[in-house]
Write an enzyme that holds these catalytic residues in place. Structure first.
Site, short mmCIF file in Angstrom:
data_model
loop_
_atom_site.label_atom_id
_atom_site.label_comp_id
_atom_site.label_asym_id
_atom_site.label_seq_id
_atom_site.Cartn_x
_atom_site.Cartn_y
_atom_site.Cartn_z
CB CYS A 51 25.88 54.13 63.87
SG CYS A 51 24.83 53.39 65.10
CD GLU A 52 29.96 53.92 58.94
OE1 GLU A 52 30.07 54.89 58.17
OE2 GLU A 52 30.90 53.41 59.56
CE1 TYR A 80 33.40 48.55 44.94
CE2 TYR A 80 31.63 47.02 45.49
CZ TYR A 80 32.97 47.31 45.42
OH TYR A 80 33.89 46.38 45.80
CE1 TYR A 136 34.31 39.86 43.85
CE2 TYR A 136 32.62 40.17 42.18
CZ TYR A 136 33.90 39.80 42.53
OH TYR A 136 34.77 39.37 41.56
N1 LLP Z 1 40.39 37.97 38.14
C1 LLP Z 1 40.96 38.94 38.86
C2 LLP Z 1 42.41 39.12 38.81
C3 LLP Z 1 40.16 39.79 39.65
O1 LLP Z 1 40.73 40.76 40.35
C4 LLP Z 1 38.76 39.59 39.70
C5 LLP Z 1 37.90 40.44 40.52
C6 LLP Z 1 38.21 38.55 38.93
C7 LLP Z 1 39.06 37.77 38.16
C8 LLP Z 1 36.73 38.27 38.90
O2 LLP Z 1 36.04 39.30 38.29
P1 LLP Z 1 34.47 39.22 38.00
O3 LLP Z 1 34.27 38.22 36.88
O4 LLP Z 1 33.80 38.76 39.23
O5 LLP Z 1 34.10 40.59 37.61
N2 LLP Z 1 33.72 43.78 44.96
C9 LLP Z 1 33.43 44.30 43.65
C10 LLP Z 1 34.13 43.52 42.56
C11 LLP Z 1 35.61 43.42 42.76
C12 LLP Z 1 36.28 42.58 41.73
C13 LLP Z 1 37.63 42.18 42.18
N3 LLP Z 1 38.35 41.37 41.24
C14 LLP Z 1 31.92 44.33 43.46
O6 LLP Z 1 31.19 43.99 44.39
O7 LLP Z 1 31.44 44.72 42.41
#
Ligand code: LLP
Length: 419
Positions: free
Chosen positions: A357-358, A329, A387
């Site tokens: 290697c990226e 991101y 994450y």
């Molecule tokens: N509920 C649902 C349906 C979701 O899809 C997600 C996250 C959450 C709750 C939790 O969201 P949060 O409070 O953590 O924002 N990998 C990405 C974030 C992907 C989020 C996926 N869904 C990152 O590293 O920023």
């Protein structure tokens, strides 16, 4: 002492997390190493809980396991009353192991397989949030074939609310793959919903994206949900659960806009509680990032320092497979020295990169670390609790990073480096 991160402290270039020296942990368990202060996680959880429960009764924070699925974290949260939002069969197992009652488990996901739906039904999860109307029909026939008494189902509704966030983290747009369009939910409930024998439509779910810092967007979401609940009620459905998803943003840079948790709670729990649904339905919050983001550092050792043209590289032993947010991101994460062999002050700046290697395997560009780096020094990538380890992979046939947990000056290994 870092006022934003009270669990981190430093003496010279030596970092302590939860009162434990980073270098001693790195020596003992090897690097790359995730270190999580579990006390910091529960402090943040209690802060969110206080803000929400001050505004509404019956709040359930159903922690988003995808953000951090390390066992001491999910256990500590379960002990404090957190539910579990999970998206896989192994997620159900983990929540069970953490001590979450099935009724406090929420099963989400835009493309659940029959096996996953069956496992959720068999486990007796409190709510399955469907993302297509076919999923509701499938859940109904699965209940019949499994001999299940029935299941509560919510619809993740796509209200077409666009959140201002990184394009890769927005989910609420009309054409995104997530959720069911509002009018389709209405049509289905009016015509078919009541004919389902085992599925009881009892929830409205909405998650508009992650890393959202605009209270107005959350307020709009709440108002849309209240409006839809009224319509479903007019068809004879009893909406028992309002699930506001997660998404509350975290300021990775000190200058980032921050939405105070109290303002978030006001836009969601506050507006909900003052509506006629307050006290009649359960508000559920699937927070992930906000609870765990700053609890964790990723410790990584400097393998080499070299210059390419004008760029001074610090090549470290963690790679994008261990921590993918910067590569995926363009996410910013602060990087600080965690232990250095010499404390020689320096204004030099480094591009900090991994062994994969990226070209995108870079954790930070032009970072001034205050010291000059040498082979064997230790760096900490901050705010890696959400994450971070949960998105790690074995790309390049690299073992997963080890994970340690600390609290109040004591620490232990959670998982060693492994495939
Ligand atoms: N509920 C649902 C349906 C979701 O899809 C997600 C996250 C959450 C709750 C939790 O969201 P949060 O409070 O953590 O924002 N990998 C990405 C974030 C992907 C989020 C996926 N869904 C990152 O590293 O920023």
């Amino acid at each position: 002492m870092d006022h934003r991160r009270p669990h981190l402290s430093r003496e010279g270039t030596s970092l302590k997390i939860g009162g434990v020296g980073a270098e001693s942990l790195a020596k003992k368990y090897g690097t790359p190493l995730y270190v999580t202060d579990v006390g910091r996680v529960t402090d943040r959880f209690e802060e969110a809980k206080a803000a929400l429960t001050a505004r509404s009764r019956d709040v359930l924070i159903s922690f988003a396991y995808k953000s951090n699925s390390t066992i001491p974290v999910v256990k500590a949260l379960a002990r404090r009353g957190a539910g579990a939002t999970i998206v896989s069969v192994a997620g159900i197992e983990l929540a069970r192991k953490a001590g979450v009652a099935p009724g406090d488990m929420v099963f989400d996901g835009p493309s659940k397989s029959k096996e996953e739906l069956a496992a959720a039904i068999a486990a007796g999860v409190g709510m399955i949030n469907a993302e297509s109307v076919q999923e509701a029909r499938d859940a109904d026939s699965l209940c019949r074939s499994l001999g299940s008494a029935g299941v509560r189902l919510g619809f993740r509704v796509n209200f077409g609310i666009r959140a201002e966030t990184h394009a890769g983290l927005a989910t609420g747009g009309r054409e995104h793959k997530f959720g069911v369009a509002r009018d389709e939910v209405v049509r289905f409930c009016e015509k078919e919903g009541k004919k389902l024998k085992f599925v009881r439509v009892a929830g409205i779910h909405s998650h508009i994206g992650s890393q959202v810092t605009d209270a107005g967007v959350f307020r709009r979401q709440t108002e849309e949900m209240i409006d839809l609940a009224g319509e479903l009620e007019s068809f004879g459905f009893k909406v028992e659960e309002f699930n506001f998803g997660g998404g509350l943003g975290f300021p990775y840079r000190s200058a980032d806009r921050e939405l105070p948790v109290a303002d978030y709670a006001e836009a969601t729990a506050g507006v909900f509680a003052r509506s006629r649904w307050g006290g009649r339905a359960r508000p559920v919050f699937e927070l992930g990032r906000w609870v765990v983001a700053d609890s964790t550092v990723l410790l990584t050792r400097v393998n080499y320092v070299k210059k390419s043209g004008r760029v001074r590289w610090a090549l470290v032993d963690a790679g994008m497979n261990d921590f993918i947010r910067p590569a995926l991101y363009g996410a910013y994460h602060e990087i600080v020295p965690a232990w250095t062999s010499s404390a020689k002050r320096s204004a030099a700046s480094y591009d900090v990169a991994g062994p994969v290697c990226e070209t995108t395997d870079v954790f930070g560009k032009a970072r001034r670390l205050g010291v000059s780096l040498a082979q064997g020094d230790l760096l900490a990538i901050l705010d890696a609790g959400a994450y971070g380890s949960s998105m790690s992979s074995t790309y390049n046939m690299r073992p997963l990073a080890a994970v340690a947990a600390v609290q109040d000056g004591r620490g232990g290994l959670v998982s060693r480096r492994r495939f």
